[in-house]
Structure formats: C-alpha cells, structure tokens
Design a protein around this motif. Structure first.
Motif, short mmCIF file in Angstrom:
data_model
loop_
_atom_site.label_atom_id
_atom_site.label_comp_id
_atom_site.label_asym_id
_atom_site.label_seq_id
_atom_site.Cartn_x
_atom_site.Cartn_y
_atom_site.Cartn_z
N SER A 1 0.75 -1.25 -0.05
CA SER A 1 0.00 0.19 0.15
C SER A 1 0.99 1.22 -0.02
O SER A 1 2.11 1.25 0.25
N GLN A 2 0.13 2.33 -0.57
CA GLN A 2 0.94 3.81 -0.43
C GLN A 2 0.26 4.67 0.16
O GLN A 2 -1.02 4.59 0.46
N ALA A 3 1.08 5.72 1.03
CA ALA A 3 0.42 6.77 1.39
C ALA A 3 0.93 8.11 0.87
O ALA A 3 2.21 8.08 0.53
N LYS A 4 0.45 9.20 0.97
CA LYS A 4 0.50 10.42 0.25
C LYS A 4 1.19 11.11 1.41
O LYS A 4 1.00 11.07 2.26
N ILE A 5 2.57 11.75 0.88
CA ILE A 5 3.13 12.79 1.68
C ILE A 5 2.15 13.62 2.39
O ILE A 5 2.26 13.98 3.68
N SER A 6 1.16 14.16 1.87
CA SER A 6 0.40 15.15 2.31
C SER A 6 -0.52 14.53 3.48
O SER A 6 -0.87 15.26 4.41
N ASP A 7 -0.89 13.18 3.49
CA ASP A 7 -1.21 12.56 4.82
C ASP A 7 -0.56 12.57 6.07
O ASP A 7 -1.01 12.50 7.14
N GLU A 9 0.97 15.58 6.92
CA GLU A 9 1.05 16.89 7.13
C GLU A 9 0.38 17.06 8.55
O GLU A 9 -0.65 16.60 8.75
#
Length: 378
Positions: A1-7, A9
């Motif tokens: 799975s992947q997580a956005k960098i914005s998550d 913040e």
C-alpha cells in the motif's frame, strides 16, 4: 500500500534510520514496534514512523520491512535516502529523528536526533516530543531520583525481600549499606566475561571493609527463561531480584540502562552514587569502594602520579606498532581495552596509526626485535 506525503502533514513524524544487518538495530526495532503499537492503541493518530533503510540488499530490506507496522521510503529511492541522511547528519544506526508539524526550515531546526535515547528513557510518555513535554519529564525524573530510597526501588506490593539461594532477605535490612544493582544476563557475552571478575572483587570488598555488611550486590536479571536465570545466579555470591519480577523493567528504565553488564551504585541513603560501577571496577578493582566522587578523585590523582613514571612509549607483544602513553588531556578518553576487552578511561597506551588501545596494566612489553607479525586487524 502507499500513503501520500500530504497525509503526514500536521503529524509528528519519526524518521527511522535502521538496517537488518545490524544487531542493535534489530534489537531496537522490537522495542520500537511495542512503543508504536502502544501509541496507536491509546489513539494517537498524529504520530507516524517512516523507515529509511540502510540495507544494501533488497531481500534483507523486504524481510526487515515485513515486520514493521509503519511506512517506509521505497528501497529503490536512493536519492531520498541519501538526502535525508545528509540533511540530518546521520552518523550511526539505529537513529530516530523526530520532526514536529510545521513547514520550511522550522521542521529541520526543531528536529530531535536523539529519539532512540528519548524512547529508552521516557517510553511513550515522551510523545509528542515537544520541548515543554521533555522539560516536564526531566523535571519529574529529577524529583523521582531525588526522592528515591532503597525500599521504594526494590520492593512492590507483592514482595518486600530479595533472594539469596533459598533465603529471603528483607530489603529493609539492606538500608544504610552501599548497594550495587547488577544488570546482567547469561546470554550476554560481555556479562559472561565480567561476572567472574566481579565475584572475587566483591569478596575482597567484603573482606577489606571494617564492617563487611556495608556492601551488597543485587542481581537484576535480563535472562530469557528461569533455567538460564537459575544457572547464572548459581555462580553469584550475592542477592537477586526474583526472575521476571515487576521491578526489573522499571529499574532499567529508571537508571536508563541501555546496555549490559551495568553496575549501578546506590549510597547508604538510597541515592544514586554512579551508574559507572563496571568501569570503576575495571579501573580500580576493590579499591573503587565506596565508589563516591571523592574516592574516584583520589584514585584518579594516584593514577596520574603513577603515570608520571611510566614510559612514554612501549612495544606490546600483541601489536606490531609502537604504543604511546596518552591521557584525557592529550588524546585519550573513554575506550575499550583491546587486550581484556573491558572499559577504560583516562590513561592508556594507544597506537597512533590504527587506534589500538590498552590499559597500562595490560601491556606485555617486548624488545624491538621481538615484536611479532600479527593480523592486519591487530
């Protein structure tokens, strides 16, 4: 799975520099997993860890990463991993860099590089790792140390004694003595080497003291099962906390024990005299008793006086290069003796070519022509 960098913040983010090939990293990894799960269990959604791998092998990375419940920088993203290592000047692993929510240079300037130490010292109570929280924890810790007594350190509601073979010795009977808390375990190789040295010194302190009841040691075990504990303790002439006792973990945390063997010395009033009992035993043997600052200063001055008569240079039978006598003032300092593999500090014979260091007492002097050829790592 992947997580956005914005998550990430608005969250406290810990950059975890580690590697599967390095045993201290693997050991800390298990500790960190427990802390992370505890924080998540107590509903701390504003905390996340990002693994920055120092592994060079993809299979090793995958095996290590499989047991981690947090995020990671992709193994193939070498540029990001190198950039983070340079930015935060990572010099050793495991390393946990704590980043507070923010933007721009504030994030980098407020970064804490001692996350490993803070977690060992304060556990999950360190969260959210702000300056105010850490200052309060340090204040609480100081108050706890200032008010510590032998009884509140070694007893709990289920036990008011320590053990000696089949006997139970009341903790209250130890009040007024100098006590050594010996953190050790049978599986630990340095412990296996140090314990046989400590036993005769313990007997000499008891024999040399005007009142042999003024000194005692209490074994605080890190053994993994009762059989190992019993076998190891059978070699010791002193007291011990029961195997698996509730106080063991709290004592290790209270005294910030990050490695064993460790000998913490408590004075007759129950206050901490020094956590460097092992080093003092190695340096001064039974003469270190009662381990007080004034006694150590006296011993150091005696060593300095004796060192004035030592040769400035020596040839040692186990090393090919000439050794130079150094002190803390001219290039010495804390070291591990390459002969006895025990800690040393202050005066040493040191090889300026390769850093080889010995206690002065461990040098086996040879003539110039008798220096043996040794392996390149000697």
């Amino acid at each position: 799975s992947q997580a956005k960098i914005s998550d990430l913040e608005g969250k406290v983010v810990a950059l975890y520099f580690s590697a599967n090939w390095y045993p201290p990293s693997r050991n800390f990894n298990q500790f960190l997993i427990g802390a992370y799960q505890q924080l998540k269990f107590t509903n701390q959604p504003n905390f996340e860890i990002v693994f920055v791998s120092c592994d060079e092998d993809l299979n090793a990375f995958n095996n290590y990463r499989a047991g981690m419940p947090w995020l990671s920088v992709p193994f193939s993203d070498l540029e990001t991993k190198k950039s983070l290592s340079r930015k935060f000047e990572i010099e050793g692993i495991p390393c946990l860099v704590i980043l507070q929510p923010g933007s721009g240079k504030d994030v980098e300037e407020n970064a804490l590089k001692n996350g490993v130490e803070l977690l060992h010292r304060f556990g999950v109570n360190a969260f959210p790792f702000t300056k105010q929280k850490l200052e309060q924890l340090e204040k609480d810790e100081k108050e706890k140390h200032d008010s510590q007594t032998l009884v509140n350190l070694l007893t709990n509601r289920d036990r008011d004694y320590v053990g000696c073979n089949c006997l139970q010795v009341p903790v209250a009977s130890l009040v007024g003595k100098t006590i050594g808390l010996y953190f050790s375990a049978q599986w630990c190789l340095p412990c296996e080497k140090f314990t046989p040295k400590l036993v005769p010194i313990y007997h000499k302190i008891k024999a040399n003291d005007d009142d042999e009841d003024d000194f005692e040691i209490v074994f605080v075990s890190s053994d993994r099962n009762h059989e190992s504990y019993a076998s190891y303790f059978s070699l010791m002439p002193w007291l011990a906390l029961p195997f698996g006792d509730a106080n063991i973990r709290s004592l290790a945390k209270h005294f910030d024990v990050q490695g064993i063997p460790c000998l913490v010395i408590l004075g007759p009033d129950g206050r901490t005299v020094t956590a460097k009992g092992r080093s003092l035993i190695n340096l001064y043997q039974e003469n270190a008793f009662p381990f007080t600052e004034s006694k150590v200063e006296l011993l150091e001055s005696q060593v300095d006086e004796e060192a004035r008569d030592l040769p400035r240079k020596k040839l040692h039978g186990g090393h090919r290069h000439e050794l130079n006598l150094v002190s803390q003032e001219n290039g010495g300092g804390a070291f591990i003796c390459c002969n006895c593999e025990e800690q040393g500090v202050g005066w040493a014979y040191q090889c300026l070519d390769c850093g080889y260091e010995l206690h002065p007492k461990c040098v086996r002097v040879v003539e110039d022509h008798a220096v043996p050829e040794v392996a390149s790592n000697g």
